[in-house]
Design a protein around this motif. Structure first.
Motif, PDB file in Angstrom:
ATOM      1  N   GLY A 460       0.883  -1.193   0.045  1.00 46.51           N
ATOM      2  CA  GLY A 460      -0.087  -0.030   0.174  1.00 46.51           C
ATOM      3  C   GLY A 460       0.812   1.256  -0.161  1.00 46.51           C
ATOM      4  N   GLY A 461       2.210   0.979   0.159  1.00 45.18           N
ATOM      5  CA  GLY A 461       2.928   2.280   0.012  1.00 45.18           C
ATOM      6  C   GLY A 461       3.744   2.500   1.398  1.00 45.18           C
ATOM      7  N   PHE A 462       4.633   3.457   1.189  1.00 45.73           N
ATOM      8  CA  PHE A 462       5.447   3.381   2.425  1.00 45.73           C
ATOM      9  C   PHE A 462       5.928   4.849   2.816  1.00 45.73           C
ATOM     10  CE2 PHE A 462       9.857   3.298   4.294  1.00 45.73           C
ATOM     11  CZ  PHE A 462       9.741   3.444   5.795  1.00 45.73           C
ATOM     12  N   ASP A 463       5.613   5.575   3.708  1.00 42.09           N
ATOM     13  CA  ASP A 463       5.864   6.974   3.973  1.00 42.09           C
ATOM     14  C   ASP A 463       6.901   7.114   5.169  1.00 42.09           C
ATOM     15  OD1 ASP A 463       6.255   9.609   4.563  1.00 42.09           O
ATOM     16  OD2 ASP A 463       4.046  10.142   4.714  1.00 42.09           O
ATOM     17  N   PRO A 464       8.119   7.084   5.128  1.00 36.22           N
ATOM     18  CA  PRO A 464       9.210   7.034   6.174  1.00 36.22           C
ATOM     19  C   PRO A 464       8.877   8.064   7.099  1.00 36.22           C
ATOM     20  CG  PRO A 464      10.259   7.792   4.300  1.00 36.22           C
ATOM     21  CD  PRO A 464       8.876   7.339   3.627  1.00 36.22           C
ATOM     22  N   ALA A 465       8.240   9.192   6.721  1.00 34.78           N
ATOM     23  CA  ALA A 465       7.932  10.439   7.710  1.00 34.78           C
ATOM     24  C   ALA A 465       6.963  10.006   8.716  1.00 34.78           C
ATOM     25  CB  ALA A 465       7.518  11.723   6.899  1.00 34.78           C
ATOM     26  N   LEU A 466       6.228   8.807   8.550  1.00 33.45           N
ATOM     27  CA  LEU A 466       5.213   8.429   9.452  1.00 33.45           C
ATOM     28  C   LEU A 466       6.070   7.722  10.743  1.00 33.45           C
ATOM     29  CD1 LEU A 466       2.594   7.196   7.151  1.00 33.45           C
ATOM     30  CD2 LEU A 466       2.487   9.136   8.556  1.00 33.45           C
ATOM     31  N   LEU A 467       7.358   7.324  10.663  1.00 35.46           N
ATOM     32  CA  LEU A 467       8.190   6.601  11.684  1.00 35.46           C
ATOM     33  C   LEU A 467       8.624   7.733  12.504  1.00 35.46           C
ATOM     34  CD1 LEU A 467       9.987   4.040   9.582  1.00 35.46           C
ATOM     35  CD2 LEU A 467       7.967   3.867  10.907  1.00 35.46           C
ATOM     36  N   SER A 468       7.699   8.570  13.154  1.00 38.12           N
ATOM     37  CA  SER A 468       8.156   9.648  13.924  1.00 38.12           C
ATOM     38  C   SER A 468       8.092   9.388  15.496  1.00 38.12           C
ATOM     39  CB  SER A 468       7.273  10.833  13.612  1.00 38.12           C
ATOM     40  OG  SER A 468       5.992  10.353  13.897  1.00 38.12           O
ATOM     41  N   ASP A 469       7.731   8.276  16.105  1.00 42.54           N
ATOM     42  CA  ASP A 469       7.846   8.081  17.359  1.00 42.54           C
ATOM     43  C   ASP A 469       9.240   8.090  17.919  1.00 42.54           C
ATOM     44  OD1 ASP A 469       5.607   6.955  19.570  1.00 42.54           O
ATOM     45  OD2 ASP A 469       7.705   5.787  19.849  1.00 42.54           O
ATOM     46  N   PRO A 470       9.522   8.237  19.229  1.00 48.55           N
ATOM     47  CA  PRO A 470      10.627   8.175  19.721  1.00 48.55           C
ATOM     48  C   PRO A 470      11.377   6.731  19.684  1.00 48.55           C
ATOM     49  CG  PRO A 470       9.436   9.748  21.032  1.00 48.55           C
ATOM     50  CD  PRO A 470       8.767   9.345  20.083  1.00 48.55           C
ATOM     51  N   ALA A 471      10.479   5.851  19.933  1.00 57.43           N
ATOM     52  CA  ALA A 471      10.875   4.287  19.560  1.00 57.43           C
ATOM     53  C   ALA A 471      11.008   4.031  18.324  1.00 57.43           C
ATOM     54  CB  ALA A 471       9.780   3.392  20.295  1.00 57.43           C
ATOM     55  N   ASP A 472      10.589   4.637  17.417  1.00 56.94           N
ATOM     56  CA  ASP A 472      10.859   4.225  15.935  1.00 56.94           C
ATOM     57  C   ASP A 472      12.067   4.999  15.753  1.00 56.94           C
ATOM     58  OD1 ASP A 472       8.333   3.474  15.622  1.00 56.94           O
ATOM     59  OD2 ASP A 472       7.555   5.467  14.576  1.00 56.94           O
ATOM     60  N   ALA A 473      12.691   6.049  16.153  1.00 59.33           N
ATOM     61  CA  ALA A 473      13.809   6.840  15.829  1.00 59.33           C
ATOM     62  C   ALA A 473      15.003   6.108  16.850  1.00 59.33           C
ATOM     63  CB  ALA A 473      13.692   8.222  16.622  1.00 59.33           C
ATOM     64  N   GLU A 474      14.669   5.524  18.093  1.00 57.41           N
ATOM     65  CA  GLU A 474      15.647   4.547  18.302  1.00 57.41           C
ATOM     66  C   GLU A 474      15.980   3.541  17.781  1.00 57.41           C
ATOM     67  OE1 GLU A 474      18.453   3.584  21.326  1.00 57.41           O
ATOM     68  OE2 GLU A 474      17.362   5.436  21.254  1.00 57.41           O
ATOM     69  N   LEU A 475      15.070   2.706  17.193  1.00 59.19           N
ATOM     70  CA  LEU A 475      15.200   1.439  16.569  1.00 59.19           C
ATOM     71  C   LEU A 475      15.975   1.558  15.124  1.00 59.19           C
ATOM     72  CD1 LEU A 475      14.760  -1.586  16.355  1.00 59.19           C
ATOM     73  CD2 LEU A 475      12.363  -1.339  15.563  1.00 59.19           C
ATOM     74  N   ILE A 476      15.430   2.584  14.487  1.00 61.41           N
ATOM     75  CA  ILE A 476      16.256   3.141  13.251  1.00 61.41           C
ATOM     76  C   ILE A 476      17.622   3.481  13.442  1.00 61.41           C
ATOM     77  CG2 ILE A 476      16.188   4.769  11.272  1.00 61.41           C
ATOM     78  CD1 ILE A 476      12.994   4.858  11.588  1.00 61.41           C
ATOM     79  N   GLY A 477      17.849   4.278  14.440  1.00 60.37           N
ATOM     80  CA  GLY A 477      19.299   4.715  14.821  1.00 60.37           C
ATOM     81  C   GLY A 477      20.313   3.422  15.017  1.00 60.37           C
ATOM     82  N   VAL A 478      19.583   2.122  15.713  1.00 60.43           N
ATOM     83  CA  VAL A 478      20.504   1.092  16.021  1.00 60.43           C
ATOM     84  C   VAL A 478      20.505   0.457  14.551  1.00 60.43           C
ATOM     85  CG1 VAL A 478      20.603  -1.129  17.013  1.00 60.43           C
ATOM     86  CG2 VAL A 478      19.642   0.870  18.293  1.00 60.43           C
ATOM     87  N   LEU A 479      19.648   0.319  13.738  1.00 58.30           N
ATOM     88  CA  LEU A 479      19.557  -0.266  12.361  1.00 58.30           C
ATOM     89  C   LEU A 479      20.941   0.392  11.546  1.00 58.30           C
ATOM     90  CD1 LEU A 479      16.157  -0.883  11.455  1.00 58.30           C
ATOM     91  CD2 LEU A 479      17.565  -2.536  11.889  1.00 58.30           C
ATOM     92  N   ALA A 480      20.919   1.626  11.520  1.00 57.01           N
ATOM     93  CA  ALA A 480      21.980   2.268  10.895  1.00 57.01           C
ATOM     94  C   ALA A 480      23.127   2.211  11.250  1.00 57.01           C
ATOM     95  CB  ALA A 480      21.823   4.087  11.007  1.00 57.01           C
ATOM     96  N   GLN A 481      23.533   1.711  12.305  1.00 51.93           N
ATOM     97  CA  GLN A 481      24.900   1.380  12.601  1.00 51.93           C
ATOM     98  C   GLN A 481      25.281   0.097  12.065  1.00 51.93           C
ATOM     99  OE1 GLN A 481      25.366   1.722  17.006  1.00 51.93           O
ATOM    100  NE2 GLN A 481      23.568   2.864  17.188  1.00 51.93           N
ATOM    101  N   PHE A 482      24.584  -0.817  11.453  1.00 47.37           N
ATOM    102  CA  PHE A 482      25.053  -2.135  11.021  1.00 47.37           C
ATOM    103  C   PHE A 482      25.989  -2.137  10.019  1.00 47.37           C
ATOM    104  CE2 PHE A 482      24.174  -6.165   8.419  1.00 47.37           C
ATOM    105  CZ  PHE A 482      24.921  -7.113   9.440  1.00 47.37           C
ATOM    106  N   PRO A 483      26.030  -1.376   8.818  1.00 41.42           N
ATOM    107  CA  PRO A 483      27.057  -1.222   7.994  1.00 41.42           C
ATOM    108  C   PRO A 483      28.601  -0.859   8.572  1.00 41.42           C
ATOM    109  CG  PRO A 483      25.185  -0.193   7.115  1.00 41.42           C
ATOM    110  CD  PRO A 483      24.919  -0.474   8.404  1.00 41.42           C
ATOM    111  N   SER A 484      28.314   0.071   9.633  1.00 38.85           N
ATOM    112  CA  SER A 484      29.835   0.403  10.296  1.00 38.85           C
ATOM    113  C   SER A 484      30.343  -0.508  11.349  1.00 38.85           C
ATOM    114  CB  SER A 484      29.677   1.668  10.942  1.00 38.85           C
ATOM    115  OG  SER A 484      28.631   1.721  11.940  1.00 38.85           O
ATOM    116  N   VAL A 485      29.076  -1.432  11.794  1.00 39.65           N
ATOM    117  CA  VAL A 485      29.820  -2.820  12.480  1.00 39.65           C
ATOM    118  C   VAL A 485      30.481  -3.443  11.768  1.00 39.65           C
ATOM    119  CG1 VAL A 485      28.832  -4.539  13.792  1.00 39.65           C
ATOM    120  CG2 VAL A 485      28.127  -2.211  14.504  1.00 39.65           C
ATOM    121  N   VAL A 486      30.124  -3.722  10.422  1.00 34.15           N
ATOM    122  CA  VAL A 486      30.452  -4.662   9.552  1.00 34.15           C
ATOM    123  C   VAL A 486      31.920  -4.246   9.135  1.00 34.15           C
ATOM    124  CG1 VAL A 486      30.338  -6.025   7.421  1.00 34.15           C
ATOM    125  CG2 VAL A 486      28.484  -5.831   8.847  1.00 34.15           C
ATOM    126  N   ALA A 487      32.173  -3.030   8.681  1.00 34.09           N
ATOM    127  CA  ALA A 487      33.136  -2.355   8.201  1.00 34.09           C
ATOM    128  C   ALA A 487      34.265  -2.315   9.151  1.00 34.09           C
ATOM    129  CB  ALA A 487      32.970  -1.089   7.767  1.00 34.09           C
TER     130      ALA A 487
END
Length: 559
Positions: A460-487
């Motif tokens: 149905g489509g995905f609007d990333p701006a709707l991930l605005s809750d602090p819990a969303d931001a916290e989880l996204i922030g951890v996901l963002a670290q994966f490439p640097s952990v690998v590197a």
């Protein structure tokens, strides 16, 4: 937005600011120094950098003054919501919800390749690990090298390197003589030689060799004269032990590209050729009736004998030929994973590397691993019925399974002694780290299945701006670290960073799961927010699976 992508944007913005202000800073310095990291408190934003503090002296400015200039430049970047200067010159960065949430689209698009990099593209790494003598089953220390070595190989390949996974069989020398004598003694019903090997496996091999001889129509080898009998048991016993070690490793999901036999270095003349090459470089000298490699020229504490006065090669001679062989097969970097008892070898090995004209620490790297201790009911687990006085790889796997065994062995830095509580590792509780991570993966799968049953679909489509809750931001922030952990794990040869990261991600996901609903409540309609939350859930599933794959651990869909 990954930290790597944000870093690139910041470098570009700061380069423009430096040019506009005519600051004495070069693009090269900015590229080298700019790093972003997660602040300790999320109240300070999504990311932080101390670049102004690092470059203030070079720029001839107060750190906070330079930080104000840099913060303004970063604040103008697309996707950045706000910046602020804190403390002595930290720059805190807060992203717009849409920019942060866009990472989810990146993960879904990259799927199994999310986290992969190209930093090691074009490098050929020869990674040697385990390399246990073919004189007995793989012990627990060897199991640690197997799990860590295989995970490191996966990390290096995921980061773009060509990796040759190699096992070195020490099938030349006195340890094989002792093994053959032990098997022969067992076959004749005699006690093991004083310096021989014990354990039920010796008797099992002796019996298997005799059975093989009978099936082939050969005479019973125990009735041969001593020298011939020992040679028979050597040839067939080592072959059987070799096959058993290979099977154990394969069952542990640890496979190799090359099984290299030490004996081949002598049979093909590579030992003599390597020493002659070094002799022409002035690195070898004849003295006191022996042949020496002049390792003190390259920092070793003493020169090393390579051919003894009796004409026999010292063990180090094979090391020399073997390293040269790796380099001749195209390895840019030869990495050795060795046990703690090899710590004293580092100096001579690095000196040998330098004698060839190579760069120690670059063309040759040595990682030393410490031993593993098992505990059950608070007491040490010491004995193996089959191997006598050691715990084997099979013992450990039988106790907890392959997944838990591999995960536990990789979870700590190799240079630290590892104590494992079998009761915890076999439990299905959050105290068990592998269960905790695998359960998070199974939960993501269950959430997606439940969402489908309630009509929630990413179609149905995905609007990333709707991930605005602090819990969303916290989880996204951890996901963002994966490439640097690998590197970082690949660059620093630290595979344990991956399981530690996965535990952080699992914790963030479990917290998020308790605070957010992917499915509508009651008869409420499906909204864009539900679809966005499903996308975030599915992104977590991908990253956990990718991380577990790097460890050779399965990602179950049900627990």
């Amino acid at each position: 937005m990954t930290p790597e992508e944000l870093t690139k944007r910041i470098i570009a913005a700061l380069t423009e600011a430096v040019d506009a202000k005519s600051l004495p800073l070069t693009p090269e310095v900015l590229t080298e120094k700019v790093k972003v990291e997660r602040p300790k408190s999320r109240d300070h934003g999504d990311w932080s950098t101390n670049i102004a503090m690092q470059l203030a002296k070079t720029a001839g400015m107060n750190p906070r003054e330079l930080a104000e200039i840099f913060a303004a430049a970063i604040g103008d970047l697309e996707g950045v919501d706000a910046t602020e200067v804190a403390g002595p010159g930290f720059i805190n960065i807060r992203l717009e919800a849409g920019a942060a949430g866009a990472l989810v689209e990146d993960i879904l698009g990259a799927s199994s390749r999310f986290g992969a990099g190209e930093a090691l593209q074009g490098q050929h790494v020869n990674l040697e690990y385990v390399s246990a003598n073919p004189t007995g089953p793989i012990h627990l220390g060897g199991a640690r090298w197997a799990a860590t070595g295989d995970s490191l190989a996966r990390l290096l390949a995921f980061s773009g390197a060509k990796v040759t996974r190699e096992y070195y069989f020490n099938d030349h020398g006195t340890q094989i003589d002792r093994f053959a004598a032990s098997v022969l003694a067992a076959a004749r019903g005699l006690p093991a030689p004083e310096d021989g090997y014990g354990g039920q496996y010796i008797a099992d091999i002796a019996a298997a060799v005799r059975e093989k001889a009978q099936a082939a129509g050969d005479p019973d080898p125990v009735e041969l004269e001593d020298a011939a009998a020992q040679e028979y048991f050597r040839a067939h016993g080592v072959e059987m032990m070799f096959a058993e070690i290979k099977d154990s490793l394969k069952n542990f999901r640890t496979e190799f590209d090359v099984f290299f036999h030490e004996n081949s270095l002598y049979e093909t003349g590579k030992v003599e050729a390597a020493l002659e090459f070094l002799r022409t470089k002035g690195e070898v000298e004849e003295k006191d009736g022996a042949t020496w490699l002049l390792t003190t020229k390259h920092g070793d504490d003493k020169d090393r004998v390579v051919i003894k006065s009796d004409g026999n090669a010292a063990y180090f001679a094979a090391d020399i030929a073997y390293y040269r062989d790796k380099r001749e097969r195209g390895a840019d970097c030869a990495i050795y994973l060795l046990g703690a008892d090899h710590h004293g070898y580092i100096g001579r090995m690095m000196a040998m590397c330098a004698a060839f004209g190579d760069k120690p620490g670059v063309n040759m790297q040595i990682l030393i691993g410490q031993m593993v201790n098992l505990y059950r009911n608070g007491e040490p687990v010491r004995m193996s019925k089959r191997a006598g006085n050691i715990v084997t790889l099979e013992d450990f796997v039988d106790a907890v399974g392959v997944d838990a065994a591999r995960y536990a062995l990789v979870r700590s830095s190799m240079d630290t002694q590892l104590d494992i509580d079998l009761d915890v590792l076999a439990s299905h509780t959050n105290d068990n780290p592998v269960y905790y991570v695998q359960y998070a993966h199974a939960r993501t799968v269950n959430v997606a299945k439940n969402a489908a049953e309630h009509g929630v679909s990413r179609a149905g489509g995905f609007d990333p701006a709707l991930l605005s809750d602090p819990a969303d931001a916290e989880l996204i922030g951890v996901l963002a670290q994966f490439p640097s952990v690998v590197a970082t794990g690949a660059k620093e040869r630290e595979a344990h960073l991956v399981p530690r990261y996965l535990e952080t991600l699992a914790g963030a996901y479990h917290t998020w799961y308790g605070r957010r609903r992917v499915t509508p409540a009651g008869d409420d309609p499906v909204t864009g927010e539900h679809r966005a939350l499903l996308a975030l859930n599915d992104a977590v599933e991908i990253v956990i699976k990718n991380g577990l794959d790097l460890l050779g651990v399965t990602a179950p869909e049900r627990m």
